[in-house]
Motif scaffolding. Structure first.
Motif, mmCIF file in Angstrom:
data_model
loop_
_atom_site.group_PDB
_atom_site.id
_atom_site.type_symbol
_atom_site.label_atom_id
_atom_site.label_comp_id
_atom_site.label_asym_id
_atom_site.label_seq_id
_atom_site.Cartn_x
_atom_site.Cartn_y
_atom_site.Cartn_z
ATOM 1 N N ASP A 87 -3.791 -2.200 0.710
ATOM 2 C CA ASP A 87 -3.170 -1.100 1.456
ATOM 3 C C ASP A 87 -1.831 -1.482 2.088
ATOM 4 O O ASP A 87 -1.659 -1.442 3.314
ATOM 5 C CB ASP A 87 -4.120 -0.582 2.536
ATOM 6 C CG ASP A 87 -5.320 0.144 1.960
ATOM 7 O OD1 ASP A 87 -5.311 0.427 0.747
ATOM 8 O OD2 ASP A 87 -6.271 0.410 2.715
ATOM 9 N N ILE A 88 -0.874 -1.845 1.267
ATOM 10 C CA ILE A 88 0.501 -2.070 1.722
ATOM 11 C C ILE A 88 1.253 -0.754 1.544
ATOM 12 O O ILE A 88 1.267 -0.177 0.457
ATOM 13 C CB ILE A 88 1.179 -3.182 0.910
ATOM 14 C CG1 ILE A 88 0.413 -4.496 1.063
ATOM 15 C CG2 ILE A 88 2.633 -3.367 1.352
ATOM 16 C CD1 ILE A 88 0.892 -5.589 0.150
ATOM 17 N N ARG A 89 1.892 -0.312 2.595
ATOM 18 C CA ARG A 89 2.597 0.967 2.510
ATOM 19 C C ARG A 89 3.912 0.787 1.753
ATOM 20 O O ARG A 89 4.708 -0.088 2.079
ATOM 21 C CB ARG A 89 2.877 1.505 3.915
ATOM 22 C CG ARG A 89 3.447 2.910 3.907
ATOM 23 C CD ARG A 89 3.492 3.496 5.289
ATOM 24 N NE ARG A 89 3.911 4.884 5.260
ATOM 25 C CZ ARG A 89 3.938 5.683 6.316
ATOM 26 N NH1 ARG A 89 3.562 5.214 7.499
ATOM 27 N NH2 ARG A 89 4.329 6.932 6.216
ATOM 28 N N ASN A 146 -2.489 -1.831 -3.499
ATOM 29 C CA ASN A 146 -3.133 -3.137 -3.431
ATOM 30 C C ASN A 146 -2.388 -4.025 -4.417
ATOM 31 O O ASN A 146 -1.959 -3.556 -5.481
ATOM 32 C CB ASN A 146 -4.597 -3.070 -3.868
ATOM 33 C CG ASN A 146 -5.393 -2.024 -3.131
ATOM 34 O OD1 ASN A 146 -5.142 -1.745 -1.965
ATOM 35 N ND2 ASN A 146 -6.366 -1.446 -3.816
ATOM 36 N N THR A 166 0.262 -4.546 -9.002
ATOM 37 C CA THR A 166 -0.615 -3.551 -8.385
ATOM 38 C C THR A 166 -1.997 -3.589 -9.047
ATOM 39 O O THR A 166 -2.117 -3.724 -10.264
ATOM 40 C CB THR A 166 -0.034 -2.133 -8.525
ATOM 41 O OG1 THR A 166 0.270 -1.874 -9.898
ATOM 42 C CG2 THR A 166 1.222 -1.975 -7.689
ATOM 43 N N LEU A 168 -6.823 7.191 2.906
ATOM 44 C CA LEU A 168 -5.527 6.847 3.501
ATOM 45 C C LEU A 168 -4.877 8.056 4.165
ATOM 46 O O LEU A 168 -4.206 7.927 5.194
ATOM 47 C CB LEU A 168 -4.615 6.250 2.438
ATOM 48 C CG LEU A 168 -5.071 4.883 1.897
ATOM 49 C CD1 LEU A 168 -4.202 4.444 0.735
ATOM 50 C CD2 LEU A 168 -5.044 3.835 3.001
ATOM 51 N N SER A 177 4.057 8.235 1.625
ATOM 52 C CA SER A 177 2.647 8.555 1.413
ATOM 53 C C SER A 177 2.010 7.709 0.316
ATOM 54 O O SER A 177 0.942 8.062 -0.186
ATOM 55 C CB SER A 177 2.497 10.044 1.063
ATOM 56 O OG SER A 177 3.250 10.363 -0.097
ATOM 57 N N ASP A 178 2.648 6.613 -0.069
ATOM 58 C CA ASP A 178 2.109 5.753 -1.122
ATOM 59 C C ASP A 178 1.699 4.404 -0.554
ATOM 60 O O ASP A 178 2.404 3.832 0.286
ATOM 61 C CB ASP A 178 3.145 5.541 -2.234
ATOM 62 C CG ASP A 178 3.381 6.783 -3.062
ATOM 63 O OD1 ASP A 178 2.410 7.524 -3.303
ATOM 64 O OD2 ASP A 178 4.532 7.023 -3.465
ATOM 65 N N TRP A 179 0.568 3.901 -1.055
ATOM 66 C CA TRP A 179 0.036 2.608 -0.637
ATOM 67 C C TRP A 179 -0.412 1.862 -1.886
ATOM 68 O O TRP A 179 -0.844 2.481 -2.866
ATOM 69 C CB TRP A 179 -1.172 2.795 0.288
ATOM 70 C CG TRP A 179 -0.909 3.652 1.485
ATOM 71 C CD1 TRP A 179 -0.718 5.006 1.510
ATOM 72 C CD2 TRP A 179 -0.803 3.224 2.845
ATOM 73 N NE1 TRP A 179 -0.518 5.452 2.795
ATOM 74 C CE2 TRP A 179 -0.563 4.376 3.629
ATOM 75 C CE3 TRP A 179 -0.910 1.985 3.471
ATOM 76 C CZ2 TRP A 179 -0.418 4.313 5.015
ATOM 77 C CZ3 TRP A 179 -0.781 1.916 4.843
ATOM 78 C CH2 TRP A 179 -0.531 3.072 5.604
ATOM 79 N N TRP A 204 9.524 2.094 -4.890
ATOM 80 C CA TRP A 204 8.449 1.516 -4.089
ATOM 81 C C TRP A 204 8.440 -0.009 -4.096
ATOM 82 O O TRP A 204 8.043 -0.615 -3.078
ATOM 83 C CB TRP A 204 7.089 2.074 -4.514
ATOM 84 C CG TRP A 204 6.595 1.630 -5.856
ATOM 85 C CD1 TRP A 204 6.680 2.317 -7.030
ATOM 86 C CD2 TRP A 204 5.932 0.397 -6.169
ATOM 87 N NE1 TRP A 204 6.126 1.598 -8.052
ATOM 88 C CE2 TRP A 204 5.662 0.409 -7.553
ATOM 89 C CE3 TRP A 204 5.547 -0.710 -5.417
ATOM 90 C CZ2 TRP A 204 5.020 -0.640 -8.199
ATOM 91 C CZ3 TRP A 204 4.904 -1.753 -6.054
ATOM 92 C CH2 TRP A 204 4.651 -1.718 -7.430
ATOM 93 N N TRP A 232 7.984 -5.741 2.883
ATOM 94 C CA TRP A 232 6.733 -6.175 3.515
ATOM 95 C C TRP A 232 6.568 -7.682 3.365
ATOM 96 O O TRP A 232 6.195 -8.376 4.324
ATOM 97 C CB TRP A 232 5.545 -5.456 2.865
ATOM 98 C CG TRP A 232 4.224 -6.028 3.287
ATOM 99 C CD1 TRP A 232 3.481 -5.680 4.380
ATOM 100 C CD2 TRP A 232 3.498 -7.109 2.651
ATOM 101 N NE1 TRP A 232 2.341 -6.456 4.460
ATOM 102 C CE2 TRP A 232 2.329 -7.345 3.418
ATOM 103 C CE3 TRP A 232 3.735 -7.879 1.524
ATOM 104 C CZ2 TRP A 232 1.394 -8.320 3.074
ATOM 105 C CZ3 TRP A 232 2.809 -8.858 1.180
ATOM 106 C CH2 TRP A 232 1.659 -9.075 1.949
#
Length: 338
Positions: free
Chosen positions: A155-157, A165, A193, A284, A161-163, A122, A129
């Motif tokens: 909320d960065i993807r 901050n 995070t 989400l 299915s994971d986000w 991730w 991003w």
């Protein structure tokens, strides 16, 4: 500056930056990861993923490598769909009309990294991003960090299915926050995070204060995708939340999220009868389903939508939300909350 001098400076900057990383973190891998959509836009730049043995046997580092190059900021941008052959990695480029100018900085002035305690994928999503934000959209992350003593982004993807901050701040504790290069002094930014309630808390108390609190709690700037909050380490007991007022207080503190059953994008109203309070994950998940349905509606394939919450006992928090959309195509999804 002649081309020969420019090439020599570029090589000297690369070698000085590599020496810094290897002294502080560990030996860089032989291969750098090259984001395809940055071909020609960020020549020589890329991402590194390495075991940061200088920080401990269980620490991993994911970092940009080249935002401080002397040929940055980039003077070109990709044209969407501009490749002559879809199978080619080459992109069609156009010259930027407005190139940012950062006097005194080496390139964009910084590199940005993520640290974890296991081998993850991730962080590479997050770094892409960050590259899109900086290189393609000129957001000046370093300027924002310096102006606000840190930067929080929600909320960065970072996966299907994971986000996450994140709190972006200069490196602290055992990691130097600056490194010397032939073209200037670079800053090392670390993205960590954080939970929803930590983000809300930082808006009242300051991002630097949150960073200090994370350090005191033993988290520091090491990221954990599913870490419990340092402010509210015990999970919520949804069965005990029995009023709207209680749910609103928890939402204001960042422990719940307010969502709309019938989305505002579909014409729904921001009214009590159209709102419920749910976990971040449920919020989400519903957002993802609604975006899919909205695309189908814009294509004329969906013309009906309902979202029905179900409850247990006296709890004000729905246990689940059942979404039904129909038309030429149908969507039926249950979103579990607790």
């Amino acid at each position: 500056m002649t081309q020969g001098n420019a090439d020599q400076l570029w090589d000297e900057v690369h070698d000085a930056r590599q020496a810094f990383y290897e002294e502080v973190f560990g030996k860089l891998p032989p291969d750098i990861l090259k984001p395809e959509h940055m071909t020609g836009v960020w020549p020589g730049g890329g991402l590194y993923k390495l075991k940061a043995e200088q920080l401990g046997s269980d620490t991993w580092l994911y970092t940009t490598f080249g935002l401080t190059n002397p040929d940055m900021p980039t003077r070109v941008s990709p044209i969407p769909g501009g490749a002559a052959d879809p199978d080619q990695a080459e992109l069609t480029l156009e010259r930027k009309q407005n190139v940012p100018d950062y006097p005194g900085r080496p390139g964009y002035g910084y590199e940005i990294a993520v640290m974890t305690q296991s081998d993850e994928e991730w962080p590479l999503w997050f770094l892409q991003w960050a590259l899109n934000a900086e290189i393609l959209n000129d957001v000046d992350l370093l300027g924002r960090v310096e102006n606000h003593n840190g930067l929080t982004v929600e909320d960065i993807r970072v996966g299907d299915s994971d986000w996450v901050n994140v709190l972006i701040a200069p490196a602290s504790t055992s990691v130097p926050d600056t490194f010397g290069l032939p073209n200037g002094t670079g800053r090392l930014l670390i993205a960590t995070t954080i939970t929803d309630d930590e983000m809300v808390w930082s808006k009242a108390h300051g991002r630097e204060t949150l960073l200090n609190k994370l350090a005191s709690a033993g988290v520091g700037q090491v990221s954990h995708l599913t870490r419990a909050s340092i402010l509210n380490p015990e999970p919520l007991d949804y069965a005990e939340i029995d009023s709207r007022e209680q749910a609103e207080q928890l939402a204001n503190a960042g422990q719940l999220r307010k969502i709309h059953l019938f989305p505002l994008e579909f014409g729904g109203e921001d009214h009590a009868s159209n709102t419920v309070y749910v976990s971040k994950a449920a919020s989400l998940n519903k957002k993802g389903v609604d975006q899919k349905i909205l695309r189908l509606a814009e294509q004329g394939r969906i013309n009906s939508y309902t979202a029905t919450p179900s409850y247990h006992s006296n709890s004000f928090i729905p246990t689940a939300i059942q979404i039904e959309a129909s038309g030429e195509q149908a969507v039926s999804t249950r979103i579990d909350v607790w």
